[in-house]
Write a protein that holds these residues in place. Sequence first.
Motif, short mmCIF file in Angstrom:
data_model
loop_
_atom_site.label_atom_id
_atom_site.label_comp_id
_atom_site.label_asym_id
_atom_site.label_seq_id
_atom_site.Cartn_x
_atom_site.Cartn_y
_atom_site.Cartn_z
N ARG A 1 0.83 -1.15 -0.02
CA ARG A 1 0.03 -0.06 -0.08
C ARG A 1 0.69 1.25 0.04
NH1 ARG A 1 -3.32 -1.71 4.69
NH2 ARG A 1 -4.40 -3.50 3.59
N ARG A 2 1.79 1.11 0.81
CA ARG A 2 2.89 2.40 0.82
C ARG A 2 3.45 2.79 -0.45
NH1 ARG A 2 5.09 1.32 5.46
NH2 ARG A 2 6.73 0.11 4.57
N GLN A 3 3.84 1.52 -1.05
CA GLN A 3 4.53 1.72 -2.22
C GLN A 3 3.59 2.20 -3.61
OE1 GLN A 3 6.06 -2.31 -3.06
NE2 GLN A 3 7.93 -1.92 -2.08
N TRP A 4 2.49 1.81 -3.39
CA TRP A 4 1.27 2.28 -4.47
C TRP A 4 1.06 3.76 -4.14
CZ3 TRP A 4 0.25 0.99 -9.07
CH2 TRP A 4 0.29 -0.50 -9.37
N ARG A 5 1.07 4.31 -2.83
CA ARG A 5 0.81 5.51 -2.61
C ARG A 5 1.90 6.23 -3.18
NH1 ARG A 5 0.57 5.58 3.36
NH2 ARG A 5 -0.80 3.86 3.16
N GLY A 6 3.24 5.77 -2.95
CA GLY A 6 4.32 6.63 -3.49
C GLY A 6 4.15 6.73 -5.22
N ILE A 7 3.61 5.69 -5.53
CA ILE A 7 3.57 5.78 -7.26
C ILE A 7 2.58 6.59 -7.47
CG2 ILE A 7 2.78 4.35 -9.14
CD1 ILE A 7 4.11 1.92 -7.76
N TYR A 8 1.59 6.76 -6.69
CA TYR A 8 0.39 7.65 -7.13
C TYR A 8 0.78 9.02 -6.89
CZ TYR A 8 -2.97 3.99 -7.24
OH TYR A 8 -3.59 2.69 -8.07
N GLY A 9 1.70 9.39 -5.74
CA GLY A 9 2.24 10.72 -5.44
C GLY A 9 3.11 11.06 -6.63
N LEU A 10 3.96 10.28 -7.12
CA LEU A 10 4.92 10.58 -8.14
C LEU A 10 4.28 10.91 -9.29
CD1 LEU A 10 8.05 8.21 -7.51
CD2 LEU A 10 8.11 10.58 -7.48
N SER A 11 3.00 10.08 -9.77
CA SER A 11 2.41 10.21 -10.87
C SER A 11 1.61 11.83 -10.96
CB SER A 11 1.33 9.26 -11.10
OG SER A 11 1.87 7.96 -11.21
N ALA A 12 1.08 12.10 -9.53
CA ALA A 12 0.38 13.36 -9.43
C ALA A 12 1.51 14.38 -9.66
CB ALA A 12 -0.46 13.42 -8.11
N ALA A 13 2.85 14.18 -8.87
CA ALA A 13 3.83 15.39 -9.29
C ALA A 13 4.14 15.22 -10.67
CB ALA A 13 4.71 14.80 -8.09
N CYS A 14 4.24 14.36 -11.44
CA CYS A 14 4.54 14.38 -12.78
C CYS A 14 3.59 15.19 -13.64
CB CYS A 14 4.93 12.95 -13.43
SG CYS A 14 6.57 12.45 -12.83
N MET A 15 2.37 14.86 -13.30
CA MET A 15 1.17 15.61 -13.95
C MET A 15 1.36 17.02 -13.69
SD MET A 15 -0.08 13.43 -16.12
CE MET A 15 -1.49 14.25 -16.59
N LEU A 16 1.24 17.34 -12.54
CA LEU A 16 1.53 18.64 -12.18
C LEU A 16 2.50 19.64 -12.76
CD1 LEU A 16 0.20 21.03 -10.10
CD2 LEU A 16 1.90 20.39 -8.53
N LEU A 17 3.73 18.95 -12.65
CA LEU A 17 4.80 19.58 -13.43
C LEU A 17 4.61 19.73 -14.94
CD1 LEU A 17 7.93 20.32 -12.91
CD2 LEU A 17 8.62 18.13 -13.42
N PHE A 18 4.25 18.74 -15.39
CA PHE A 18 3.77 18.88 -17.08
C PHE A 18 2.86 20.05 -17.26
CE2 PHE A 18 1.20 17.73 -20.35
CZ PHE A 18 1.88 17.66 -21.51
N ALA A 19 1.74 19.94 -16.11
CA ALA A 19 0.85 21.25 -16.46
C ALA A 19 1.56 22.76 -16.19
CB ALA A 19 -0.25 21.27 -15.54
N VAL B 1 15.54 22.56 -20.35
CA VAL B 1 16.30 22.18 -19.08
C VAL B 1 15.58 21.94 -18.06
CG1 VAL B 1 18.07 23.45 -17.65
CG2 VAL B 1 18.23 23.65 -20.15
N VAL B 2 14.56 22.34 -17.37
CA VAL B 2 13.80 22.12 -16.34
C VAL B 2 13.31 20.72 -16.53
CG1 VAL B 2 11.57 22.58 -14.95
CG2 VAL B 2 13.18 24.61 -15.68
N SER B 3 12.91 20.26 -17.60
CA SER B 3 12.27 19.05 -18.02
C SER B 3 13.36 18.06 -17.81
CB SER B 3 11.60 19.01 -19.29
OG SER B 3 10.63 19.74 -19.49
N PHE B 4 14.37 18.25 -18.13
CA PHE B 4 15.50 17.28 -18.05
C PHE B 4 15.90 17.09 -16.60
CE2 PHE B 4 20.02 16.41 -17.92
CZ PHE B 4 20.07 15.09 -18.71
N ALA B 5 16.13 18.35 -15.89
CA ALA B 5 16.27 18.17 -14.69
C ALA B 5 15.41 17.15 -13.62
CB ALA B 5 16.63 19.60 -13.86
N ALA B 6 14.06 17.62 -14.06
CA ALA B 6 12.85 16.97 -13.34
C ALA B 6 13.08 15.30 -13.52
CB ALA B 6 11.66 17.33 -13.70
N ALA B 7 13.42 15.05 -14.92
CA ALA B 7 13.49 13.59 -15.12
C ALA B 7 14.69 12.96 -14.36
CB ALA B 7 13.78 13.72 -16.64
#
Length: 109
Positions: A21-39, A77-83
């Motif tokens: 559960r904790r791992q899935w929560r981390g995956i969901y958090g990273l996915s949300a952070a990536c979508m926010l960063l993309f926006a 540059v920001v995209s590369f750094a985030a990746a």
Amino acid sequence: MYDTAKRVALVKQRVRENTRRRQWRGIYGLSAACMLLFAVMMQAADVFAVQEQTAAWGVFGAMLLREDVGGYVLVAVVSFAAAVVVTVFCTRLRKNNKQQEQTKEDEET
């Protein structure tokens, strides 16, 4: 009443479930952070892009020859750094998980 072996097995099962559960929560958090960063980056690209660049819409390589491409370079540059940050984080997470699994296997034997 359960005997000791059954209780230990139940505790280990619950620990595995909580870890999963904790791992899935981390995956969901990273996915949300990536979508926010993309926006945010899409908005930044829109703000930094100069609206007078209509002559080169069809040829994106030609846009890099213009003088006002700072916004595109900044977003790249920001995209590369985030990746890089996400990749390092995921690599460390995988390494920690392997170490934990190895520790669990050593404890069981």
